[in-house]
Write an enzyme that holds these catalytic residues in place. Structure first.
Site, PDB file in Angstrom:
ATOM      1  N   HIS A   1       0.822  -1.202   0.000  1.00  0.00           N
ATOM      2  CA  HIS A   1       0.000   0.000   0.000  1.00  0.00           C
ATOM      3  C   HIS A   1       0.862   1.261   0.000  1.00  0.00           C
ATOM      4  O   HIS A   1       1.526   1.566   0.994  1.00  0.00           O
ATOM      5  CB  HIS A   1      -0.885  -0.035   1.251  1.00  0.00           C
ATOM      6  CG  HIS A   1      -1.857   1.071   1.380  1.00  0.00           C
ATOM      7  ND1 HIS A   1      -1.906   1.892   2.493  1.00  0.00           N
ATOM      8  CD2 HIS A   1      -2.831   1.508   0.553  1.00  0.00           C
ATOM      9  CE1 HIS A   1      -2.880   2.761   2.350  1.00  0.00           C
ATOM     10  NE2 HIS A   1      -3.460   2.560   1.183  1.00  0.00           N
TER      11      HIS A   1
ATOM     12  N   HIS B   1      -1.000  10.735  -2.302  1.00  0.00           N
ATOM     13  CA  HIS B   1      -2.342  10.356  -1.889  1.00  0.00           C
ATOM     14  C   HIS B   1      -3.295  11.544  -1.780  1.00  0.00           C
ATOM     15  O   HIS B   1      -4.372  11.555  -2.369  1.00  0.00           O
ATOM     16  CB  HIS B   1      -2.296   9.614  -0.548  1.00  0.00           C
ATOM     17  CG  HIS B   1      -3.639   9.224  -0.027  1.00  0.00           C
ATOM     18  ND1 HIS B   1      -4.408  10.052   0.776  1.00  0.00           N
ATOM     19  CD2 HIS B   1      -4.365   8.097  -0.200  1.00  0.00           C
ATOM     20  CE1 HIS B   1      -5.538   9.444   1.066  1.00  0.00           C
ATOM     21  NE2 HIS B   1      -5.545   8.257   0.489  1.00  0.00           N
TER      22      HIS B   1
END
Length: 288
Positions: free
Chosen positions: A8, A50
Site C-alpha cells: 500500500h 495520496h
C-alpha cells in the site's frame, strides 16, 4: 492459491509513503504488487501522492494541482516519517516519484509485478485525469486487451463510479476495481483531504458513490471490488457472495495478522497492506 499481496503506497509502514524507498522495500519484501495514488500537477504530469494537498507528506503546502512537477521535486517528502533511508534506496532528492518513475522502477524489478493505480477524486481536472493516465500508459507500451505493460500487470481503482465507467472505454473490465467504504464523513475528509465541502454535501457524494459502485460490482461491469477492512467485517455475507460469484476482492488496508487470517478464511483473493512482509509471513505460516 494464496492471496495476492499489494504493498500500500509501497512498504509504507517502513518508509514514507509513495517514495522510492517505500517501493524498493516493497519489492525486497516480496510483495506481488504495489499500489499507488495518482494526481495531475499544474503542468499536467502524473505524480504519486495520496492527498489532494502536499501538506501532510511533504515540506510544502497547498494543492498538488497548483504545483508544477519541478516544484514538487524540490520538496522534502520523507523526513516526516522519521525513518533513515539506506543509501542504496537513493538520496532525499530522489524520493519523490512520478508515475513514470515508478514504472521504471518496476521494470527493473527483474520479475513480474502487479501495479494497482488509484485515481483520486474529486480532482480539479475531472475525468481528464483518466484520459491523461490512459494516454500516458499507451505511450509507455501498455496493451489495453491484456492490461500488461511489459512484465507489469496494471489494474485501475477508484471510489468514483464515473471513473470506472470512463476507464471501461479503454481497459478490460477484469482490471477495474471499484473501491467501496463505510467510512464516516469526517474520517474520509481527514484521509482524502477533500477540503471545504460541507458535511452534508460530502455525505451525499459518498452515498451516491457507494450505491452506484456496488451496482457496478453486482452487475459485473467491473471485475474487482476493493472494500475497506471495516466494510468487509460489516458486510461479511456480501463479501463472501462476491467471492462465490467470481468477483475478485481486494481488501485495504490489512495490517494485522488477525485481519489477514480472517480475510483468508473468507476467501478474499487480494490484500493491500502497509507491511507486505508481515502479512505474507502470516499467510504462509497459516498454510504451513
Amino acid at each position: 492459491m494464496p492471496p495476492v499481496i499489494f504493498a500500500h503506497r509501497g512498504s509504507s509502514g517502513t518508509y514514507a509513503e509513495h517514495t522510492r524507498a517505500a517501493y524498493l522495500q516493497a519489492l525486497a519484501d516480496g510483495a506481488d504488487g504495489v499500489e499507488c495514488d495518482v494526481h495531475l500537477t499544474r503542468d499536467e504530469q502524473l505524480v504519486c501522492i495520496h492527498d489532494t494537498t502536499v501538506d501532510r507528506t511533504t515540506s510544502g503546502s497547498g494543492r498538488v494541482a497548483d504545483h508544477t512537477l519541478e516544484e514538487l521535486r524540490g520538496l522534502d517528502v520523507c523526513s516526516w516519517k522519521g525513518a533513515s533511508i539506506p543509501a542504496d534506496y537513493g538520496g532525499p532528492s530522489e524520493q519523490f516519484l512520478t508515475l513514470a518513475d515508478l514504472i521504471l522502477l518496476l521494470r527493473r524489478a527483474g520479475r513480474p509485478v502487479r501495479l494497482a493505480i488509484e485515481l483520486k477524486h474529486p480532482s480539479p481536472f475531472g475525468l481528464r485525469l483518466e484520459d491523461a493516465l490512459i494516454a500516458f500508459l499507451m505511450d509507455e507500451g501498455w496493451d489495453p486487451e491484456s492490461s500488461m505493460l511489459g512484465t507489469i500487470e496494471v489494474s485501475f481503482m477508484s471510489f468514483n463510479p464515473d471513473s470506472m465507467r470512463q476507464l471501461a472505454e479503454s481497459a478490460p473490465s477484469h482490471m477495474l476495481c471499484q473501491l467501496v467504504s463505510d467510512m464516516k464523513p469526517q474520517e474520509v475528509r481527514a484521509a482524502l483531504r477533500f477540503g471545504p465541502l460541507t458535511e452534508g454535501a460530502l455525505i451525499t457524494v459518498m452515498r451516491r458513490a457507494l450505491k452506484e459502485g456496488e451496482q457496478l460490482v453486482n452487475r459485473h461491469q467491473v471485475g474487482m471490488v476493493g472494500p475497506g477492512m471495516r466494510y468487509t467485517r460489516t458486510h461479511r455475507g456480501r463479501v463472501r457472495r462476491w467471492v462465490r460469484d467470481g468477483v475478485r476482492v481486494r481488501v485495504w488496508t490489512v495490517n494485522s495478522v488477525e485481519d489477514a487470517l480472517y480475510l483468508a478464511e473468507l476467501g478474499v483473493q487480494e490484500m493491500t497492506t502497509d507491511y507486505p512482509a508481515r502479512i505474507r509471513a502470516a499467510l504462509e505460516g497459516e498454510r504451513g
